[in-house]
Design a protein around this motif. Structure first.
Motif, mmCIF file in Angstrom:
data_model
loop_
_atom_site.group_PDB
_atom_site.id
_atom_site.type_symbol
_atom_site.label_atom_id
_atom_site.label_comp_id
_atom_site.label_asym_id
_atom_site.label_seq_id
_atom_site.Cartn_x
_atom_site.Cartn_y
_atom_site.Cartn_z
ATOM 1 N N VAL A 1 0.411 -0.599 -0.176
ATOM 2 C CA VAL A 1 0.015 0.025 0.131
ATOM 3 C C VAL A 1 1.018 1.042 0.332
ATOM 4 C CG1 VAL A 1 -1.676 1.166 1.051
ATOM 5 C CG2 VAL A 1 -1.995 -1.179 1.040
ATOM 6 N N PHE A 2 0.664 2.051 -0.494
ATOM 7 C CA PHE A 2 1.038 3.316 -1.513
ATOM 8 C C PHE A 2 1.088 4.174 -1.864
ATOM 9 C CE2 PHE A 2 1.453 3.482 -5.757
ATOM 10 C CZ PHE A 2 1.451 2.358 -6.320
ATOM 11 N N PRO A 3 1.431 5.653 -0.658
ATOM 12 C CA PRO A 3 0.893 7.235 -1.456
ATOM 13 C C PRO A 3 1.324 7.339 -2.994
ATOM 14 C CG PRO A 3 2.738 7.270 0.060
ATOM 15 C CD PRO A 3 2.535 5.795 -0.102
ATOM 16 N N THR A 4 0.340 7.737 -3.341
ATOM 17 C CA THR A 4 0.955 8.842 -4.819
ATOM 18 C C THR A 4 0.664 10.129 -4.921
ATOM 19 O OG1 THR A 4 -1.435 8.247 -6.058
ATOM 20 C CG2 THR A 4 0.085 6.600 -6.226
ATOM 21 N N GLU A 5 0.563 10.798 -6.096
ATOM 22 C CA GLU A 5 0.014 12.072 -5.594
ATOM 23 C C GLU A 5 -1.635 12.849 -5.798
ATOM 24 O OE1 GLU A 5 0.751 10.703 -8.543
ATOM 25 O OE2 GLU A 5 0.938 12.023 -9.996
ATOM 26 N N THR A 6 -2.247 11.354 -6.209
ATOM 27 C CA THR A 6 -3.649 11.299 -5.799
ATOM 28 C C THR A 6 -4.484 11.541 -4.900
ATOM 29 O OG1 THR A 6 -3.423 9.280 -7.626
ATOM 30 C CG2 THR A 6 -3.674 11.464 -8.290
ATOM 31 N N VAL A 7 -4.203 9.846 -4.660
ATOM 32 C CA VAL A 7 -4.551 8.833 -3.947
ATOM 33 C C VAL A 7 -4.041 7.106 -3.264
ATOM 34 C CG1 VAL A 7 -6.674 8.993 -3.967
ATOM 35 C CG2 VAL A 7 -5.939 7.544 -5.103
ATOM 36 N N TYR A 8 -4.011 6.860 -2.119
ATOM 37 C CA TYR A 8 -3.029 6.071 -2.101
ATOM 38 C C TYR A 8 -3.369 4.967 -3.471
ATOM 39 C CZ TYR A 8 -0.536 7.294 2.567
ATOM 40 O OH TYR A 8 0.294 7.685 3.286
ATOM 41 N N GLY A 9 -2.606 3.780 -3.078
ATOM 42 C CA GLY A 9 -2.656 2.781 -4.086
ATOM 43 C C GLY A 9 -2.585 1.229 -3.360
ATOM 44 N N ILE A 10 -3.370 0.344 -3.739
ATOM 45 C CA ILE A 10 -2.698 -1.210 -3.673
ATOM 46 C C ILE A 10 -2.400 -1.902 -4.258
ATOM 47 C CG2 ILE A 10 -5.400 -1.934 -3.235
ATOM 48 C CD1 ILE A 10 -4.813 -3.534 -0.969
ATOM 49 N N GLY A 11 -1.362 -2.553 -4.680
ATOM 50 C CA GLY A 11 0.525 -2.765 -5.789
ATOM 51 C C GLY A 11 0.802 -3.517 -5.918
ATOM 52 N N ALA A 12 1.150 -4.330 -6.523
ATOM 53 C CA ALA A 12 1.977 -5.609 -6.917
ATOM 54 C C ALA A 12 2.504 -5.679 -8.253
ATOM 55 C CB ALA A 12 1.291 -6.865 -6.995
ATOM 56 N N SER A 13 3.315 -6.128 -8.557
ATOM 57 C CA SER A 13 3.918 -6.623 -9.881
ATOM 58 C C SER A 13 3.114 -6.279 -10.653
ATOM 59 C CB SER A 13 4.930 -7.557 -9.975
ATOM 60 O OG SER A 13 5.893 -7.792 -10.677
ATOM 61 N N VAL A 14 3.599 -5.847 -11.780
ATOM 62 C CA VAL A 14 2.599 -6.372 -13.172
ATOM 63 C C VAL A 14 2.647 -7.979 -13.295
ATOM 64 C CG1 VAL A 14 1.896 -4.212 -13.870
ATOM 65 C CG2 VAL A 14 3.745 -5.664 -14.909
ATOM 66 N N TRP A 15 3.560 -8.535 -12.749
ATOM 67 C CA TRP A 15 4.471 -9.781 -13.677
ATOM 68 C C TRP A 15 3.383 -11.059 -12.003
ATOM 69 C CZ3 TRP A 15 4.488 -8.466 -17.963
ATOM 70 C CH2 TRP A 15 5.511 -7.543 -19.006
ATOM 71 N N ASP A 16 3.033 -10.193 -11.340
ATOM 72 C CA ASP A 16 3.094 -11.552 -9.916
ATOM 73 C C ASP A 16 1.201 -11.083 -9.872
ATOM 74 O OD1 ASP A 16 2.491 -12.569 -7.788
ATOM 75 O OD2 ASP A 16 4.038 -11.313 -6.716
ATOM 76 N N LYS A 17 1.056 -12.937 -11.056
ATOM 77 C CA LYS A 17 -0.658 -12.733 -11.473
ATOM 78 C C LYS A 17 -0.953 -13.571 -9.687
ATOM 79 C CE LYS A 17 -0.422 -14.901 -15.429
ATOM 80 N NZ LYS A 17 0.272 -15.787 -16.599
ATOM 81 N N GLU A 18 -0.308 -14.045 -8.974
ATOM 82 C CA GLU A 18 -1.642 -14.291 -7.533
ATOM 83 C C GLU A 18 -1.202 -12.973 -6.910
ATOM 84 O OE1 GLU A 18 -2.391 -17.365 -7.339
ATOM 85 O OE2 GLU A 18 -1.942 -17.397 -8.985
ATOM 86 N N ALA A 19 -0.413 -12.526 -7.227
ATOM 87 C CA ALA A 19 -0.455 -11.229 -5.975
ATOM 88 C C ALA A 19 -1.785 -10.281 -6.819
ATOM 89 C CB ALA A 19 0.740 -10.232 -5.818
ATOM 90 N N ILE A 20 -1.738 -9.852 -8.358
ATOM 91 C CA ILE A 20 -2.408 -9.187 -8.452
ATOM 92 C C ILE A 20 -4.101 -9.711 -8.114
ATOM 93 C CG2 ILE A 20 -3.380 -8.420 -10.412
ATOM 94 C CD1 ILE A 20 -1.567 -7.779 -10.735
ATOM 95 N N LYS A 21 -4.287 -10.945 -8.073
ATOM 96 C CA LYS A 21 -5.642 -11.480 -7.819
ATOM 97 C C LYS A 21 -5.430 -11.808 -6.027
ATOM 98 C CE LYS A 21 -5.519 -15.432 -11.171
ATOM 99 N NZ LYS A 21 -4.794 -17.062 -10.782
ATOM 100 N N ARG A 22 -4.835 -11.714 -5.290
ATOM 101 C CA ARG A 22 -4.869 -11.006 -4.229
ATOM 102 C C ARG A 22 -5.758 -9.883 -3.872
ATOM 103 N NH1 ARG A 22 0.064 -12.947 -2.394
ATOM 104 N NH2 ARG A 22 0.530 -11.868 -0.790
ATOM 105 N N ILE A 23 -5.250 -9.228 -4.926
ATOM 106 C CA ILE A 23 -4.990 -7.859 -4.155
ATOM 107 C C ILE A 23 -6.923 -7.378 -4.486
ATOM 108 C CG2 ILE A 23 -5.482 -4.915 -5.912
ATOM 109 C CD1 ILE A 23 -2.564 -5.652 -5.836
#
Ligand code: TXA
Ligand code: MG
Length: 290
Positions: free
Chosen positions: A4-26
């Motif tokens: 979970v990380f800040p950006t200039e707009t709002v916080y995001g919850i992210g993972a590497s685009v190549w990590d499909k399992e982590a993406i599914k968990r999001i």
């Protein structure tokens, strides 16, 4: 790994685009419908070649002017990019955030797919404290940093005729100067697939008041314009002096008022940044009062 990380707009919850399992968990953590695609965040232009395909001339014009910054471009997706990221679509949304913490994370991990960090349907998150409240028991890492824009990036599709899918900090009027052919996508097109789902909603009722002299039901709190007298005494009131201040604090204020009860928000004229703010408030509202 999920961040979970800040950006200039709002916080995001992210993972590497190549990590499909982590993406599914999001998607699971957020309760996000699988057909609602994520935004890919990059930290350098070379990343774009791994993410998008056949980037059109018009995109470069926008990139030069607005990146890093709160502008997301929908482009054709690179064949190697997992469909988990794009919700099964052949297009991909991509932006380069203007936040040192976000950029550092992407430098370390490579391109990061990230929706806004709120649970699905809830208001976005713009402070570290609210990120901890919402996700503290669900993720391992929450990075800390200040958001400055306060509302999510402007989203434009450049696949086919340029269309504004979601208004944001970079206004439609401003973009139209650089891109005269730009049109506002009809919401029933539901092109930003996320737009068909409930959005930005607090647990308590939010009444959106479009006229300062209009009537509103009993509430505990308000978000109100500083130079306009509030007709009643309420438990907690946040005042804004201009649209920029309202955008910056909108989600923080809604989440704080939601802790005590129903709220009323005095809206702003729907032009410039006001158009983007009202886009969020109309979706957050239980009722819009004239
Ligand atoms: O400012 C932001 O954009 C924040 C920060 C974290 O970068 N992110 C954000 O993500 O607001 P999210 O997931 O809450 O909103 C992304 C929007 C959704 O409406 C989604 O449907 C749309 O972008 N979107 C993503 N990929 C798309 C695509 N391929 N085609 C059309 N719309 C897309
Ligand atoms: Mg969101």
């Amino acid at each position: 790994m999920i961040y979970v990380f800040p950006t200039e707009t709002v916080y995001g919850i992210g993972a590497s685009v190549w990590d499909k399992e982590a993406i599914k968990r999001i998607f699971k953590i957020k309760g996000r419908p699988a057909d609602n695609p994520l935004i890919v965040h990059i930290s350098r232009i070379e990343h774009l070649e791994e993410i998008a395909w056949e980037v059109p001339e018009v995109a470069w014009k926008l990139i030069e002017r607005y990146w890093p910054g709160p502008l997301t471009l929908v482009l054709k997706k690179h064949p190697a990019l997992p469909y988990e990221v794009t919700g099964g679509r052949d297009t991909v949304a991509v932006r380069m955030p203007a936040h040192p913490v976000a950029l550092l994370l992407i430098e370390k991990e490579g391109p990061i797919a990230a929706p806004s960090a709120n649970l699905s349907g809830r208001p976005s998150i713009t402070t570290y404290e609210h990120a901890v409240e919402e996700l503290g028991d669900k993720v391992d890492v929450i990075l800390k940093g200040k958001t400055t824009q306060g509302i999510e990036s402007t989203v434009i599709s450049l696949v086919g005729r340029p269309r504004l899918l979601r208004p944001g900090p970079i206004t439609y009027e401003e973009l139209k100067e650089l891109l005269p052919e730009l049109v506002v996508a009809k919401s029933k097109e539901a092109e930003a697939p996320g737009m068909k789902y409930p959005h930005y909603q607090p647990t308590h009722k939010l009444y959106l008041l479009t006229r300062p002299d209009g009537d509103f039901p009993e509430v505990k709190g308000a978000i109100w314009r500083k130079d306009i007298p509030l007709p009643r005494k309420l438990e907690k009131v946040f005042y804004y002096q201009n649209e920029r201040e309202l955008a910056q604090n909108l989600y923080y204020w809604i989440r704080e008022l939601d802790k005590i009860g129903d709220m009323v928000v005095l809206g702003v004229p729907e032009k410039g940044l006001g158009f983007s703010i009202m886009n969020r408030l109309k979706k957050a509202a239980h009722a819009i009062l004239q």
